[in-house]
Design an enzyme around this catalytic site. Sequence first.
Site, PDB file in Angstrom:
ATOM      1  CG  ASN A 120      -1.513   1.357   1.508  1.00 37.82           C
ATOM      2  OD1 ASN A 120      -2.419   1.819   0.815  1.00 37.82           O
ATOM      3  ND2 ASN A 120      -0.986   2.037   2.523  1.00 37.82           N
ATOM      4  CE1 TYR A 146       0.049   8.208  -6.497  1.00 39.93           C
ATOM      5  CE2 TYR A 146      -1.675   8.586  -8.128  1.00 39.93           C
ATOM      6  CZ  TYR A 146      -1.254   8.020  -6.937  1.00 39.93           C
ATOM      7  OH  TYR A 146      -2.124   7.266  -6.186  1.00 39.93           O
TER       8      TYR A 146
END
Length: 266
Positions: A78, A143
């Site tokens: 995560n 990103y």
Amino acid sequence: MKAAVADKVIAITGGARGIGLAIATVLRDLGGKVAVGDIDPVDGDVCRRLDVTDRQSFIDFLDGVENDLGPLDILVNNAGVIAVGGAVDEADAVTRQLLDVNVFGVILGTKLAAQRMLPRRRGHIVNVASLGGVLPTEGIATYCATKHAVLGYTDTVRMENRGSGVHFSAIMPTLTNTEMVAGIGHARGFKNVEPADVARAVADVIAKPKSRVVVPRSIGVVASAQRLMPQGVSEALGRLLGTGRVFTSDVEAAKRASYARRTGTS
């Protein structure tokens, strides 16, 4: 769902806050034996410092989890960071930070966990990607690139290990109400999800493994339709909805300062 999670040994990276903390809470409530790793201090029963970009740190984390709780059943990769701003002017150090955490960290965790799971012929690796992995968005080019990489890597490793007894899944949330999106704008017709929504999707995919899961599911339909459009039409639709402003002109930099300093993305 509870039967699929109960008594499973689960390790979660980036679990000190936000989505990672929500995943840990939901899976622990379902009876999972949950261990959390993070580069920042973590509160909880089984918590260890973890730098996902450092092989020995990751090995020590997984060794500690297995020593404390037993053989690893599930790893949730995560940990991730985001930087906001124009791609051309992004500092090299910031670009490197995103690549190291979001790509190398996921690849490293996947390899180290799979090396433990494959000989046992059981296990599940869940990699948290993003809707940005399939829908490029202005202002977060690096990103988006890292999340494209996570999807490509997860799909390929899954294909390579088909029939092995080990599952590989990617979770693709839309904007989620955590510190990561502090100070950003909003596109018309799109609503942020909560960390608990992503956590429940992780629990669902553990119970019923799938290759990719979009959160929320309704946006998955929109994303699929947009990807089928001619590129020019898709981009024009995004401009109409205001998605291009979310991470550019609508950003309130002062509200992002604390996150950027903490994550090394300023």
